[in-house]
Design an enzyme around this catalytic site. Structure first.
Site, PDB file in Angstrom:
ATOM      1  CB  SER A   1      -0.873   0.029   1.251  1.00  0.00           C
ATOM      2  OG  SER A   1      -1.687  -1.103   1.315  1.00  0.00           O
TER       3      SER A   1
ATOM      4  CG  ASN B   1      -3.198   3.548   0.854  1.00  0.00           C
ATOM      5  OD1 ASN B   1      -4.203   3.537   1.556  1.00  0.00           O
ATOM      6  ND2 ASN B   1      -2.858   2.536   0.080  1.00  0.00           N
TER       7      ASN B   1
ATOM      8  CG  HIS C   1      -2.188  -0.508  -4.264  1.00  0.00           C
ATOM      9  ND1 HIS C   1      -2.513   0.793  -3.984  1.00  0.00           N
ATOM     10  CD2 HIS C   1      -2.545  -1.217  -3.179  1.00  0.00           C
ATOM     11  CE1 HIS C   1      -3.044   0.857  -2.775  1.00  0.00           C
ATOM     12  NE2 HIS C   1      -3.084  -0.347  -2.279  1.00  0.00           N
TER      13      HIS C   1
ATOM     14  CD  GLU D   1      -2.046   3.878  -6.459  1.00  0.00           C
ATOM     15  OE1 GLU D   1      -2.217   3.185  -5.432  1.00  0.00           O
ATOM     16  OE2 GLU D   1      -1.840   5.101  -6.408  1.00  0.00           O
TER      17      GLU D   1
HETATM   18  N1  LIG Z   1      -6.197  -4.629   3.545  1.00  0.00           N
HETATM   19  C1  LIG Z   1      -6.365  -3.787   2.539  1.00  0.00           C
HETATM   20  O1  LIG Z   1      -7.433  -3.182   2.374  1.00  0.00           O
HETATM   21  C2  LIG Z   1      -5.258  -3.590   1.541  1.00  0.00           C
HETATM   22  C3  LIG Z   1      -5.543  -2.938   0.338  1.00  0.00           C
HETATM   23  C4  LIG Z   1      -4.535  -2.823  -0.639  1.00  0.00           C
HETATM   24  C5  LIG Z   1      -3.261  -3.302  -0.364  1.00  0.00           C
HETATM   25  N2  LIG Z   1      -2.996  -3.925   0.848  1.00  0.00           N
HETATM   26  C6  LIG Z   1      -1.650  -4.454   1.062  1.00  0.00           C
HETATM   27  O2  LIG Z   1      -1.699  -5.857   0.835  1.00  0.00           O
HETATM   28  C7  LIG Z   1      -0.714  -6.500   1.657  1.00  0.00           C
HETATM   29  C8  LIG Z   1      -1.394  -7.556   2.486  1.00  0.00           C
HETATM   30  O3  LIG Z   1      -2.341  -6.942   3.333  1.00  0.00           O
HETATM   31  P1  LIG Z   1      -3.544  -7.754   3.994  1.00  0.00           P
HETATM   32  O4  LIG Z   1      -4.555  -6.754   4.426  1.00  0.00           O
HETATM   33  O5  LIG Z   1      -3.961  -8.874   3.097  1.00  0.00           O
HETATM   34  O6  LIG Z   1      -2.814  -8.365   5.305  1.00  0.00           O
HETATM   35  P2  LIG Z   1      -3.240  -9.620   6.172  1.00  0.00           P
HETATM   36  O7  LIG Z   1      -2.690  -9.394   7.529  1.00  0.00           O
HETATM   37  O8  LIG Z   1      -4.708  -9.888   6.045  1.00  0.00           O
HETATM   38  O9  LIG Z   1      -2.489 -10.859   5.477  1.00  0.00           O
HETATM   39  C9  LIG Z   1      -1.094 -10.958   5.387  1.00  0.00           C
HETATM   40  C10 LIG Z   1      -0.724 -12.417   5.227  1.00  0.00           C
HETATM   41  O10 LIG Z   1       0.698 -12.507   4.981  1.00  0.00           O
HETATM   42  C11 LIG Z   1       1.160 -13.675   5.600  1.00  0.00           C
HETATM   43  N3  LIG Z   1       2.613 -13.653   5.744  1.00  0.00           N
HETATM   44  C12 LIG Z   1       3.374 -13.016   6.680  1.00  0.00           C
HETATM   45  N4  LIG Z   1       4.679 -13.267   6.477  1.00  0.00           N
HETATM   46  C13 LIG Z   1       4.764 -14.053   5.387  1.00  0.00           C
HETATM   47  C14 LIG Z   1       5.853 -14.657   4.674  1.00  0.00           C
HETATM   48  N5  LIG Z   1       7.121 -14.480   5.044  1.00  0.00           N
HETATM   49  N6  LIG Z   1       5.572 -15.424   3.599  1.00  0.00           N
HETATM   50  C15 LIG Z   1       4.284 -15.635   3.218  1.00  0.00           C
HETATM   51  N7  LIG Z   1       3.227 -15.090   3.844  1.00  0.00           N
HETATM   52  C16 LIG Z   1       3.447 -14.307   4.915  1.00  0.00           C
HETATM   53  C17 LIG Z   1       0.404 -13.710   6.916  1.00  0.00           C
HETATM   54  O11 LIG Z   1       0.419 -15.016   7.485  1.00  0.00           O
HETATM   55  C18 LIG Z   1      -1.005 -13.257   6.482  1.00  0.00           C
HETATM   56  O12 LIG Z   1      -1.829 -14.366   6.158  1.00  0.00           O
HETATM   57  C19 LIG Z   1      -0.043  -5.396   2.467  1.00  0.00           C
HETATM   58  O13 LIG Z   1       1.132  -5.000   1.810  1.00  0.00           O
HETATM   59  C20 LIG Z   1      -1.087  -4.296   2.462  1.00  0.00           C
HETATM   60  O14 LIG Z   1      -0.527  -3.025   2.622  1.00  0.00           O
HETATM   61  C21 LIG Z   1      -3.978  -4.077   1.796  1.00  0.00           C
END
Ligand SMILES: NC(=O)c1ccc[n+]([C@@H]2O[C@H](COP(=O)([O-])OP(=O)(O)OC[C@H]3O[C@@H](n4cnc5c(N)ncnc54)[C@H](O)[C@@H]3O)[C@@H](O)[C@H]2O)c1
Length: 283
Positions: free
Chosen positions: A120, A191, A141, A153
Site C-alpha cells: 500500500s 493511500n 496495488h 494502481e
Molecule cells: N487490507 C487492505 O485493504 C489492503 C488494500 C490494498 C493493499 N494492501 C496491502 O496488501 C498487503 C497484504 O495486506 P492484507 O490486508 O492482506 O494483510 P493480512 O494481515 O490480512 O495478510 C497478510 C498475510 O501474509 C502472511 N505472511 C506473513 N509473512 C509471510 C511470509 N514471510 N511469507 C508468506 N506469507 C506471509 C500472513 O500469514 C497473512 O496471512 C499489504 O502490503 C497491504 O498493505 C492491503
C-alpha cells in the site's frame, strides 16, 4: 510481450485471497503461499464462499467455480514460486519482511518472471533493490475487496522497465480491472489521499467531535462515500492503516501525517477491525 500463465501469490490474508480469486476465475493457474497453513485453509474457504455469492447473483456458473478452485494450489514454502511467470506479493505491510521475501523470491523465481508487490505504501524502488532484477519489479496495488473493486494502481519503481509495465497493465486489464499509473512516492496516489482522511476521522473520534456512527454518516450521506472512513479502516485492517501512516510520516517527513494515538491504541490492543472481529465497530 511476455506471456503470463502461471501466477504465485505470497500471503493469503485479506488481499491475498482476493487476488488468488480473480486470477483463478480468469483462467490462470495460481499457487498461494503463506507461512501459516491456517491462512491457506481460511483463504480457500473464503474464496469458495465469495464465489458462491457470485453464483447466487448469477455472475458465475457452478462449473466455472469448480474449475477455478481446481486451478488453486497452496504451499507454505516460498520455493513454490519456482514455476511462476508472475509473483504478486501480498504479505503483511512490513518493510523488512517484504525485503526478505523479495530477496528470497528472486532466488527461486524463473529469470523471466515479473515480481509484483501489492504494498500500500512501501517504496517499489527499495523493494526492487533487494533483487537482481529491479527492472522486473513493479507495484500492482489491488483494492479491497479485490473481486469487486475495479481499480488496480500500477506503480513504477525507478528501474521498472517499459516492458514490465506494459505486461502488468495488460494483465490487470485481462482481469477486467481498470489501471491508473503512479510514480513511486510514499503512499502512491490511493493511500496518500485516503489514509490521512481515515487518520483524521480517528482524530475526530478521539477528540470527541462525534461518535463513530455520526462520523461515518457525515461522510456517507454528506460526501456520497459508499462507506464511512471508520468502517473502511476496519475493512482495511487497523494495523495496515497504522503501517501506511508510518510510511507517509517518515517518507514525507511532515507532521501532518502523524498517526493518531487512538489508532495506535487500538492496534496495541489487538483490535484490528473485521479480521479480529473488533475495531471501531464489532463484527
Ligand atoms: N487490507 C487492505 O485493504 C489492503 C488494500 C490494498 C493493499 N494492501 C496491502 O496488501 C498487503 C497484504 O495486506 P492484507 O490486508 O492482506 O494483510 P493480512 O494481515 O490480512 O495478510 C497478510 C498475510 O501474509 C502472511 N505472511 C506473513 N509473512 C509471510 C511470509 N514471510 N511469507 C508468506 N506469507 C506471509 C500472513 O500469514 C497473512 O496471512 C499489504 O502490503 C497491504 O498493505 C492491503
Amino acid at each position: 510481450m511476455a506471456e503470463i500463465k502461471k501466477v504465485a501469490v505470497i500471503g493469503a490474508g485479506t488481499m491475498g485471497n482476493g487476488i488468488v480469486h480473480v486470477f483463478a476465475q480468469n483462467g490462470f493457474d495460481v499457487t498461494m503461499v503463506d507461512v501459516r497453513q491456517e491462512a491457506l485453509d481460511q483463504a480457500r474457504a473464503t474464496i469458495r464462499g465469495n464465489m458462491d455469492r457470485q453464483i447466487k447473483k448469477g455472475a458465475l456458473a457452478e462449473a466455472d467455480r469448480d474449475a477455478a478452485l481446481r486451478r488453486i494450489a497452496a504451499a507454505t514454502d516460498l520455493a513454490a514460486v519456482a514455476g511462476a511467470d508472475l509473483v504478486v506479493e501480498a504479505a503483511t505491510e512490513n518493510r523488512d519482511l517484504k525485503f526478505r521475501i523479495f530477496a528470497e523470491m528472486d532466488a527461486h523465481a524463473p529469470a523471466h518472471a515479473i515480481l509484483a508487490t501489492n504494498t500500500s505504501s512501501i517504496s517499489i524502488t527499495e523493494i526492487a533493490a533487494q533483487t537482481k532484477r529491479p527492472g522486473q519489479v513493479i507495484g500492482m496495488h489491488f483494492m479491497n475487496p479485490v473481486p469487486v473493486m475495479k481499480l488496480v494502481e500500477i506503480i513504477r519503481g525507478l528501474a521498472t522497465t517499459d516492458e514490465t509495465t506494459r505486461t502488468t497493465v495488460a494483465l490487470a486489464e485481462q482481469l477486467g480491472k481498470t489501471v491508473a499509473e503512479a510514480q513511486d512516492y510514499p503512499g502512491f496516489v490511493a493511500n496518500r489521499i485516503l489514509m490521512p482522511m481515515i487518520n483524521e476521522a480517528v482524530f475526530c473520534l478521539m477528540e470527541g467531535v462525534a461518535e463513530a456512527e455520526a462520523i461515518d454518516t457525515v461522510m456517507k450521506l454528506g460526501m456520497n462515500h459508499p462507506m464511512g472512513p471508520l468502517a473502511l479502516a476496519d475493512l482495511i485492517g487497523l494495523d495496515t492503516c497504522l503501517a501506511i501512516m508510518e510510511v507517509l510520516h517518515s517518507g514525507l517527513g511532515d507532521d501532518k501525517y502523524r498517526p493518531c494515538p487512538l489508532l495506535r491504541k487500538y492496534v496495541a490492543a489487538g483490535k484490528l477491525g473485521r479480521k479480529t472481529g473488533e475495531g471501531f465497530y464489532n463484527y
